[in-house]
Design a protein around this motif. Structure first.
Motif, short mmCIF file in Angstrom:
data_model
loop_
_atom_site.label_atom_id
_atom_site.label_comp_id
_atom_site.label_asym_id
_atom_site.label_seq_id
_atom_site.Cartn_x
_atom_site.Cartn_y
_atom_site.Cartn_z
N ARG A 1 -57.89 37.69 -57.72
CA ARG A 1 -59.34 37.89 -57.65
C ARG A 1 -59.95 38.28 -59.01
O ARG A 1 -60.64 39.30 -59.13
CB ARG A 1 -59.69 38.92 -56.58
CG ARG A 1 -59.23 38.47 -55.21
CD ARG A 1 -59.53 39.46 -54.14
NE ARG A 1 -58.87 39.09 -52.91
CZ ARG A 1 -59.45 38.40 -51.93
NH1 ARG A 1 -60.68 38.01 -52.03
NH2 ARG A 1 -58.77 38.09 -50.85
N ARG B 1 -62.47 38.06 -62.24
CA ARG B 1 -63.91 37.87 -62.28
C ARG B 1 -64.29 36.51 -62.85
O ARG B 1 -65.38 36.00 -62.61
CB ARG B 1 -64.55 38.98 -63.10
CG ARG B 1 -64.43 40.35 -62.42
CD ARG B 1 -64.82 41.44 -63.38
NE ARG B 1 -64.35 42.77 -63.21
CZ ARG B 1 -63.13 43.21 -62.90
NH1 ARG B 1 -62.18 42.37 -62.64
NH2 ARG B 1 -62.84 44.48 -62.84
N GLU C 1 -67.77 34.77 -55.45
CA GLU C 1 -68.24 35.63 -56.54
C GLU C 1 -67.46 35.42 -57.83
O GLU C 1 -67.88 35.89 -58.89
CB GLU C 1 -68.17 37.10 -56.12
CG GLU C 1 -66.76 37.69 -56.05
CD GLU C 1 -65.97 37.34 -54.79
OE1 GLU C 1 -64.80 37.74 -54.71
OE2 GLU C 1 -66.51 36.68 -53.89
N ILE C 2 -66.33 34.72 -57.78
CA ILE C 2 -65.55 34.46 -58.99
C ILE C 2 -66.28 33.39 -59.80
O ILE C 2 -66.58 32.31 -59.30
CB ILE C 2 -64.12 33.99 -58.65
CG1 ILE C 2 -63.36 35.10 -57.91
CG2 ILE C 2 -63.38 33.59 -59.93
CD1 ILE C 2 -61.98 34.68 -57.41
N GLU C 3 -66.56 33.71 -61.05
CA GLU C 3 -67.25 32.76 -61.92
C GLU C 3 -66.25 31.70 -62.41
O GLU C 3 -65.16 32.03 -62.86
CB GLU C 3 -67.85 33.48 -63.12
CG GLU C 3 -68.61 32.56 -64.06
CD GLU C 3 -69.17 33.27 -65.28
OE1 GLU C 3 -69.77 32.56 -66.11
OE2 GLU C 3 -69.01 34.49 -65.41
N VAL D 1 -58.26 40.30 -65.16
CA VAL D 1 -59.71 40.16 -65.19
C VAL D 1 -60.15 38.71 -65.32
O VAL D 1 -61.13 38.29 -64.72
CB VAL D 1 -60.30 41.00 -66.34
CG1 VAL D 1 -61.79 40.75 -66.52
CG2 VAL D 1 -60.03 42.48 -66.11
N GLU E 1 -64.92 42.52 -70.47
CA GLU E 1 -64.13 43.46 -69.69
C GLU E 1 -62.65 43.45 -70.07
O GLU E 1 -61.90 44.32 -69.64
CB GLU E 1 -64.27 43.14 -68.20
CG GLU E 1 -65.67 43.35 -67.68
CD GLU E 1 -65.75 43.09 -66.20
OE1 GLU E 1 -64.96 43.70 -65.44
OE2 GLU E 1 -66.58 42.26 -65.80
#
Length: 144
Positions: A50, A52, A76-78, A31, A94
């Protein structure tokens, strides 16, 4: 399924942890990752796993990683950075299991914050326990 964060993902223990996760894709979901200064390795890990959220040490490298991920279609990956970034990885809502493998006392604060946040932590960094073992274990759940 264990949702994991790895503090020190580009080091040898971090890479070994990712290898275990790769061997058991039905048991582990990566994650969040906290990398050091190895931008190429962080990019590779981002493309493979991938996550988050990824933290990298320097703001300049975070900007470069963000741009390279966007080019690769992974915008989209912070991306976060510095000590605050490593803490964000450690306490990510998460995540339920944190592997603490940042070398030296640099891993102390994110490890402590993960324990305070109620995460299960696998400590692969002896300095955390040598420098603040009583503090870290006092924050964790009572044995038994």
């Amino acid at each position: 399924m264990r949702r994991i964060a790895i503090l020190g993902s580009t080091g040898s223990i971090g890479r070994s942890t990712l290898s275990v996760a790769e061997s058991y894709p039905d048991r582990f979901e990566v994650v969040a990752l906290a990398a050091g200064a190895n931008l190429d390795a962080a990019l590779e890990q981002a493309q493979r796993w991938r996550p988050r959220l990824i933290s990298i040490v320097a703001e300049r490298d975070a900007d470069l990683l963000r741009a390279r991920l966007k080019q690769a279609g992974l915008g989209e990956i912070e991306i976060v950075y510095g000590a605050a970034g490593a803490i964000a990885v450690a306490i990510n809502s998460e995540v339920d299991f944190v592997v603490s493998a940042i070398v030296g006392v640099a891993g102390l604060e994110p490890t402590y914050e993960a324990v305070k946040a109620g995460k299960t932590v696998g400590v692969a960094n002896k300095e955390c326990l040598v420098a603040a073992g009583e503090l870290i274990t006092a924050e964790g759940p009572a044995p038994g």
